[in-house]
Scaffold this motif. Sequence first.
Motif, PDB file in Angstrom:
ATOM      1  N   GLU A   6      -2.423   7.671   1.355  1.00 23.84           N
ATOM      2  CA  GLU A   6      -2.920   8.233   0.095  1.00 23.84           C
ATOM      3  C   GLU A   6      -2.905   9.750   0.139  1.00 23.84           C
ATOM      4  OE1 GLU A   6      -6.155   5.089  -1.586  1.00 23.84           O
ATOM      5  OE2 GLU A   6      -6.536   5.901   0.417  1.00 23.84           O
ATOM      6  N   GLN A  18      -0.847  11.584   1.975  1.00 21.07           N
ATOM      7  CA  GLN A  18       0.560  11.981   1.935  1.00 21.07           C
ATOM      8  C   GLN A  18       1.104  11.909   0.505  1.00 21.07           C
ATOM      9  OE1 GLN A  18       2.827  13.131   4.631  1.00 21.07           O
ATOM     10  NE2 GLN A  18       3.546  13.794   2.613  1.00 21.07           N
ATOM     11  N   ARG A  19       0.672  10.891  -0.247  1.00 19.12           N
ATOM     12  CA  ARG A  19       1.088  10.774  -1.644  1.00 19.12           C
ATOM     13  C   ARG A  19       0.566  11.969  -2.441  1.00 19.12           C
ATOM     14  NH1 ARG A  19      -1.856   8.720  -5.905  1.00 19.12           N
ATOM     15  NH2 ARG A  19      -0.641   8.179  -7.787  1.00 19.12           N
ATOM     16  N   TYR A  20      -0.674  12.358  -2.148  1.00 16.93           N
ATOM     17  CA  TYR A  20      -1.252  13.528  -2.818  1.00 16.93           C
ATOM     18  C   TYR A  20      -0.404  14.768  -2.545  1.00 16.93           C
ATOM     19  CZ  TYR A  20      -4.203  17.557  -3.567  1.00 16.93           C
ATOM     20  OH  TYR A  20      -4.661  18.780  -3.975  1.00 16.93           O
ATOM     21  N   SER A  47       2.754  15.007  -1.668  1.00 20.00           N
ATOM     22  CA  SER A  47       4.068  14.910  -2.313  1.00 20.00           C
ATOM     23  C   SER A  47       3.983  15.223  -3.802  1.00 20.00           C
ATOM     24  CB  SER A  47       4.643  13.509  -2.105  1.00 20.00           C
ATOM     25  OG  SER A  47       4.807  13.236  -0.730  1.00 20.00           O
ATOM     26  N   MET A  48       2.960  14.716  -4.459  1.00 22.79           N
ATOM     27  CA  MET A  48       2.824  14.943  -5.896  1.00 22.79           C
ATOM     28  C   MET A  48       2.459  16.388  -6.199  1.00 22.79           C
ATOM     29  SD  MET A  48       0.973  11.436  -7.233  1.00 22.79           S
ATOM     30  CE  MET A  48       1.054  11.983  -8.950  1.00 22.79           C
TER      31      MET A  48
END
Length: 356
Positions: A104, A106-108, A110-111
């Motif tokens: 989660e 890492q997703r933050y 990337s976005m």
Amino acid sequence: MPFRPKGSRFWHYDFQIRGRRVHGSCGTEDFAEAKGVEAEARVKAKQSLTDAPPGIFTLAEAIGTYYADIAAHQPSGRTTLSQGKALLSILDPKKRLPDLTMAEVQRYVSMRRATVANATVNRELQLLGRALRHMQRIHKASLPDLDLRSVEVAEAEERIRELTQDEQTRLLKHLRDDLHPLVKAALMTGLRLSELCSLQWSAVDLDAARIRFVQKGGKTRHFPISGEMRAFLSALPRADTLPHARHVLTYINQKAKGQPRHKISQGGGIMEVFRAAVSDAGIEDFRFHDLRHTFATRLLRQTGNLKLVSRLLGHTQIETTMRYAHVLDDDLRTALDGYSLNGQVPKKSPKRRASH
């Protein structure tokens, strides 16, 4: 969500935790601060329930409590609010801390990288880390096993943009007169915008010739007041009403009746006025923070003392100040002009006399 009852100037909170109503005053007129107070109240209410799992908090509660306990009392409080809002815009605010995963995070990353600079992403990750550690240390929260440093992204080397004397003249010519003190204070002290906006007269000691600042972590540092700065401070116009009168730097609120003086806020219309003046003055690639760079480069060029500049900028590590070392290149070049492989100093050619 905080609300303001009729007839009250303060925000209030009113919510339920497992059927128990919790309500009260946030004790502040600032909506952002009220949200932090409400978040802290939720944490305390949850802790007071005997059947509640010990140390289990949500991400929103962690960030809100950190703001209320620590950041609300710092000059960078508004920046912390903005960073917290960015975190909760992607990460689930209701996510229980032990359930937060590296995937989660890492997703933050990337976005956010798609819309802001890498340095901004890293600062937000660092806020997340501080909030989690604060919850564990003070509120005995259970934390996930996260390595936030491993997902920080490489930052481009910060550019150093120095305002020339000609640009300085043009900037002040196109800037509103009531905002001149803000720019001049930045050029005389190298203080950040947040420090300048939050500076109050109670921190200015003209007798001892120093200004007191509270940095991150609660550390106190003092900035010496020069003769030029003493004259500058003594001549500053002051606001007539509280809380504005407490602040050193104020401006004329042209939208208010009677055009009173108000304290300068870090965001909002004042920075738009500054950017418009920069554009009108024909100054390219220049931001308000570059006034701090200008102070540092000018002082280093004048003194040649990197350690002195580091202390005045409030850097905790000399390596941070090394970015300004390029201004000493001329001195190094002069020193090399006096050096010879053969041990003989090269002679300068005599100047020709003008023929009459």
